[in-house]
Design a protein around this motif. Sequence first.
Motif, short mmCIF file in Angstrom:
data_model
loop_
_atom_site.label_atom_id
_atom_site.label_comp_id
_atom_site.label_asym_id
_atom_site.label_seq_id
_atom_site.Cartn_x
_atom_site.Cartn_y
_atom_site.Cartn_z
N ASP A 49 -3.02 21.54 -4.06
CA ASP A 49 -2.80 21.08 -5.44
C ASP A 49 -3.46 19.74 -5.72
OD1 ASP A 49 -0.89 23.24 -6.21
OD2 ASP A 49 0.36 22.30 -4.66
N LYS A 50 -3.48 18.85 -4.71
CA LYS A 50 -4.03 17.51 -4.90
C LYS A 50 -4.75 17.09 -3.63
CE LYS A 50 -0.39 16.12 -8.15
NZ LYS A 50 0.74 15.21 -8.43
N VAL A 51 -5.72 16.19 -3.79
CA VAL A 51 -6.51 15.69 -2.66
C VAL A 51 -6.44 14.17 -2.62
CG1 VAL A 51 -8.82 15.46 -1.65
CG2 VAL A 51 -8.10 17.65 -2.65
N LEU A 52 -6.15 13.65 -1.44
CA LEU A 52 -6.27 12.22 -1.18
C LEU A 52 -7.46 12.04 -0.24
CD1 LEU A 52 -5.43 9.29 -1.09
CD2 LEU A 52 -3.63 9.88 0.53
N HIS A 53 -8.53 11.42 -0.76
CA HIS A 53 -9.80 11.33 -0.01
C HIS A 53 -9.89 9.98 0.70
CE1 HIS A 53 -13.81 11.89 1.27
NE2 HIS A 53 -14.44 11.32 0.25
N LEU A 54 -9.56 10.01 2.00
CA LEU A 54 -9.63 8.82 2.84
C LEU A 54 -10.76 8.88 3.85
CD1 LEU A 54 -5.85 8.32 3.83
CD2 LEU A 54 -7.08 7.25 1.94
N ALA A 55 -11.33 10.06 4.08
CA ALA A 55 -12.33 10.22 5.14
C ALA A 55 -13.51 9.28 4.91
CB ALA A 55 -12.82 11.66 5.19
N ALA A 56 -13.78 8.42 5.89
CA ALA A 56 -14.88 7.46 5.76
C ALA A 56 -15.11 6.76 7.09
CB ALA A 56 -14.57 6.41 4.69
N VAL B 294 -8.56 21.20 -8.06
CA VAL B 294 -7.19 20.75 -7.84
C VAL B 294 -6.73 19.95 -9.07
CG1 VAL B 294 -7.42 20.70 -5.34
CG2 VAL B 294 -7.99 18.65 -6.67
N LYS B 295 -5.46 19.59 -9.09
CA LYS B 295 -4.93 18.82 -10.21
C LYS B 295 -5.51 17.41 -10.24
CE LYS B 295 -0.37 21.07 -9.88
NZ LYS B 295 1.05 20.80 -9.53
N ARG B 296 -5.50 16.76 -9.09
CA ARG B 296 -5.90 15.35 -9.04
C ARG B 296 -6.52 15.00 -7.70
NH1 ARG B 296 -2.23 10.41 -11.29
NH2 ARG B 296 -2.63 11.66 -13.16
N VAL B 297 -7.52 14.11 -7.74
CA VAL B 297 -8.13 13.55 -6.54
C VAL B 297 -7.94 12.03 -6.60
CG1 VAL B 297 -10.24 13.27 -5.18
CG2 VAL B 297 -9.88 15.38 -6.51
N VAL B 298 -7.40 11.47 -5.53
CA VAL B 298 -7.27 10.01 -5.42
C VAL B 298 -8.16 9.57 -4.26
CG1 VAL B 298 -5.73 8.07 -4.99
CG2 VAL B 298 -4.92 10.04 -6.31
N VAL B 299 -9.06 8.64 -4.52
CA VAL B 299 -10.00 8.19 -3.50
C VAL B 299 -9.70 6.76 -3.08
CG1 VAL B 299 -11.73 7.39 -5.19
CG2 VAL B 299 -12.47 8.03 -2.89
N ALA B 300 -9.85 6.50 -1.78
CA ALA B 300 -9.70 5.15 -1.25
C ALA B 300 -10.99 4.39 -1.43
CB ALA B 300 -9.31 5.21 0.23
N SER B 301 -10.98 3.40 -2.31
CA SER B 301 -12.12 2.51 -2.49
C SER B 301 -11.80 1.20 -1.77
CB SER B 301 -12.39 2.31 -3.98
OG SER B 301 -13.58 1.56 -4.17
N SER B 302 -12.54 0.16 -2.06
CA SER B 302 -12.43 -1.07 -1.26
C SER B 302 -12.70 -2.32 -2.08
CB SER B 302 -13.42 -1.00 -0.10
OG SER B 302 -13.53 -2.23 0.57
N MET B 303 -12.04 -3.40 -1.68
CA MET B 303 -12.31 -4.72 -2.24
C MET B 303 -13.76 -5.13 -2.03
SD MET B 303 -10.87 -7.30 0.72
CE MET B 303 -12.05 -8.58 0.36
#
Length: 370
Positions: free
Chosen positions: A74-81, A115-124
Motif C-alpha cells: 500500500d505504501k513505500v518508505l524509500h530508505l535504500a541508499a 501505491v498510495k504514498r511514497v516517503v523518501v529519506a532525503s538529507s540535510m
Amino acid sequence: MADTVLITGGAGFVGRHVARAMLEQGHKVRALDSLIEQVHSGGGRPDDLDPEVELIVGDIRDEDKVRQSLKGVDKVLHLAAEVGVGQSMYQIDRYTSVNEYGTAVLFQQLIDNPVKRVVVASSMSIYGEGLYETQDGELMQDVVRGPRNADGTWDPKDAQGRPLIPMITPETKQPALKSVYAINKYVQERLTLTLTAQYGMESCALRLWNIYGPGQALSNPYTGVLAIFASRISHGQQPMVFEDGQQRRDFVHVSDVSKAFLLAMDKPEANGEVFNIGSGVDRTVEDVARLQAASMGRSDIQPLITQQARAGDIRHNIPDLSKARDLLGYEATQDFSAGLEELAEWVARQESHDKVDEARRELEARGLVA
C-alpha cells in the motif's frame, strides 16, 4: 487502517526502528535490503530486525526483486541508499548507481504497481551551508567557503571579512550540492515528488539531520558521526573531529526520526511536501565528542581536533523545524543525555572494528582532506 508497507533498506539502522514502530501500529511490514558487508557485518539478517518483518534480500537496482517486493504493498518508505559524504566523493559510480539508478528502478516498477504514498529519506546535506546572516542583518542564502580562512579561522565571512552568523535553515533555502551524496539525495527527492504526482500517487520527503541511537553500524567509518565516535572511544582511541570542532550540528535520536516517518506516511497535509527533521537543539561537534566519551565512562579520552577539512563538509547547518511541527505535528522528545547513555549501554554489548584511520587514509590519498 492497517497498511502493508515496503521499506527499501529496511534492514538498516533507521529501517529496523521504523519497522518496529509500524508493526506496533498494526501495519504489515516488508523489507527489501541487500545486506551489504559495509553496513551488515556478516551479511545475515540483523538480530534486531523484528521477526514479523518479511525480509527480501536483494538490490534496489534489481527490477525483479523490486517488482516482487511491491506485490500487495500500500505504501513505500524509500530508505535504500549508500550513505557517506566522504566516501561518495571517490566511489562516485557506486553511490550514483545505488542512490539514483536504484530510485529510478523503483519508480519504473511503481508505474505498473502504484501505491498510495511514497516517503523518501532525503538529507540535510542538500542545503550545503545552512542559512546565515551578516552582522548588518542581511540573510545569506548561497554561502560558499573555502577550506580555511587566511587568518586560520573556519567560519565563513562577509565581503568585509566579518564572520557570518548561523541561522536556522528552512525548507525554502536553495540547495547547494557540495558532495556526490548530496547530489544523489536531491535526485532521489526530486524523482519521488515528480513521478508520484505524474502517476497519481502521494509522496513527501524528509530531510534528515544527524541521526544517532542503538543499532547503528559501529564498524562503518562513513556512517553517523556518533557511531564513529563510539567505535573509537570503545577501542580507547580519540574521536577524530575535523576542522576546529566548533562546527554546529543537530543530533536527532532514531526514535524521533521513526515518529516523523510514521507521521509522513499518514498525514494528508504531508503530500507533495519536504520537511526538515531534527531535534531542535544544535551543539558543536567537539562538545558532542566530549559528552559521548563521558557517557561511556572515558572522560579521560579527549577529541583529536585535526585542523583539517574534508571535501564536501559544511560548517554550520541548523534546521528550522516549524513546518514539520505545524503540518506533521512532529516534535522531538528524546533527551540528548539520556540518548547518549542508551547508546553507551548498547555499544558496551557490541563488537566493532575501528576503521576510521583507514578511511582517513583513503580520503587523504585522493586529496579529499586538506
